[in-house]
Design an enzyme around this catalytic site. Sequence first.
Site, mmCIF file in Angstrom:
data_model
loop_
_atom_site.group_PDB
_atom_site.id
_atom_site.type_symbol
_atom_site.label_atom_id
_atom_site.label_comp_id
_atom_site.label_asym_id
_atom_site.label_seq_id
_atom_site.Cartn_x
_atom_site.Cartn_y
_atom_site.Cartn_z
ATOM 1 N NE ARG A 31 -45.775 -42.757 -22.998
ATOM 2 C CZ ARG A 31 -45.217 -43.310 -21.934
ATOM 3 N NH1 ARG A 31 -45.567 -42.889 -20.716
ATOM 4 N NH2 ARG A 31 -44.311 -44.257 -22.051
ATOM 5 C CE LYS A 75 -47.494 -45.820 -24.364
ATOM 6 N NZ LYS A 75 -46.754 -46.450 -25.495
ATOM 7 C CG HIS A 87 -38.968 -45.793 -21.987
ATOM 8 N ND1 HIS A 87 -37.897 -45.249 -22.685
ATOM 9 C CD2 HIS A 87 -40.083 -45.252 -22.537
ATOM 10 C CE1 HIS A 87 -38.357 -44.413 -23.603
ATOM 11 N NE2 HIS A 87 -39.671 -44.400 -23.532
ATOM 12 C CG HIS A 128 -44.514 -38.979 -28.841
ATOM 13 N ND1 HIS A 128 -45.068 -39.220 -27.592
ATOM 14 C CD2 HIS A 128 -43.633 -39.990 -29.039
ATOM 15 C CE1 HIS A 128 -44.556 -40.323 -27.079
ATOM 16 N NE2 HIS A 128 -43.677 -40.811 -27.942
ATOM 17 N NE ARG A 185 -42.447 -40.339 -23.981
ATOM 18 C CZ ARG A 185 -42.336 -40.776 -22.727
ATOM 19 N NH1 ARG A 185 -42.445 -39.933 -21.734
ATOM 20 N NH2 ARG A 185 -42.115 -42.048 -22.475
#
Length: 365
Positions: free
Chosen positions: A177, A202, A296, A270, A273
């Site tokens: 990202r 994240k 993820h 993005h 990605r």
Amino acid sequence: MMRTASLTAVDPEALLPPGDAALRAAMRGWREALARERRMAANTVEAYERDLRQFLIHRAARSGTPTIAGLIALKPRDLRAFMAARRAEGIGGRSLMRMLAGLRSFARFLEREGHGSVAALGAVRSPKVERRLPRPLPISAALAMTAPETRPDDDRAPWVLARDAAVIALLYGSGLRISEALGLTARDAPMPGIDEVRVTGKGGKVRAVPVLPAVAEAVAAYLSLCPHPLDPEGPLFVGVKGGPLSPRVVQYAVSALRGALGLPESATPHALRHSFATHLLARRGELRAIQELLGHASLSTTQIYTKVDAARLMSAFEDAHPRARRLPPSELPSARSETVDAEQGTSARSGYAVRQDRPMERRNA
């Protein structure tokens, strides 16, 4: 002067969320729990809090000052009325799904703190929203965007062009990202001879991602030209004045490339990605490994790329087969058993569906 007077006249209480003192204290505790315990991204926490605030404003206009007891006693019709009001304001299904997720999160916090459960939330279904498929770039376009010589703006300094090329190479070559690429420190710069780098994704989760030689060379080229001394603990990528590089600058660089290469508006940072994941899957990459590389938390998030691959297969079939337009759906080939070479559009057996009956081969990362 008049504007200053109006600003100073704002009541600080008006800036607080509707509710009594106990409810406001619970909201503060909930926000801290989301950030500290669940390690949610700051943007997600802010969105959840904003959605809860809007719900409380809605309740305050109809039932007076919201309280914790009032939330516990909510009826399904109260929630449906709020959703209908938001629909009437033009809010889409995805935003409503997030709104319900935020309310349910706050309800779980209240239950955990011993206030009771909000049973009404269990009786309200989330709106059905068709999930949009990622829109990856063709391999040739992705490679062109990462090539140092593909720089449409010759007026900028060579080191700036090299910097942009290095960032874009990381987005496509390692599937990062923007925030992850710009979060790298100078100490962790992926230089030639380094085959992996650790990035913070994240929720503050750290993962290792591979670094291709071409990516490492692009970073080395940027460092050799960068005129600013870099603090080892500071950002790897800096702006023209030596400060941290803004994501907006990367977006501008990709936009300029998009225009120069004649790419669609979907060619965003993005999308690089997305291209990383889709092209790996098309070349028989393991879904679990791709999940780890992308960072993820759930495999279901990564599985969306299998649908992209299936869609590419069917498109190639319909374009190439002389009878494709006349075959009934029952005679079309199964999209789940094949993949498409993203560059040539040819199909090859891959078996990319998740296999639960055998252990997965994992790479050292």
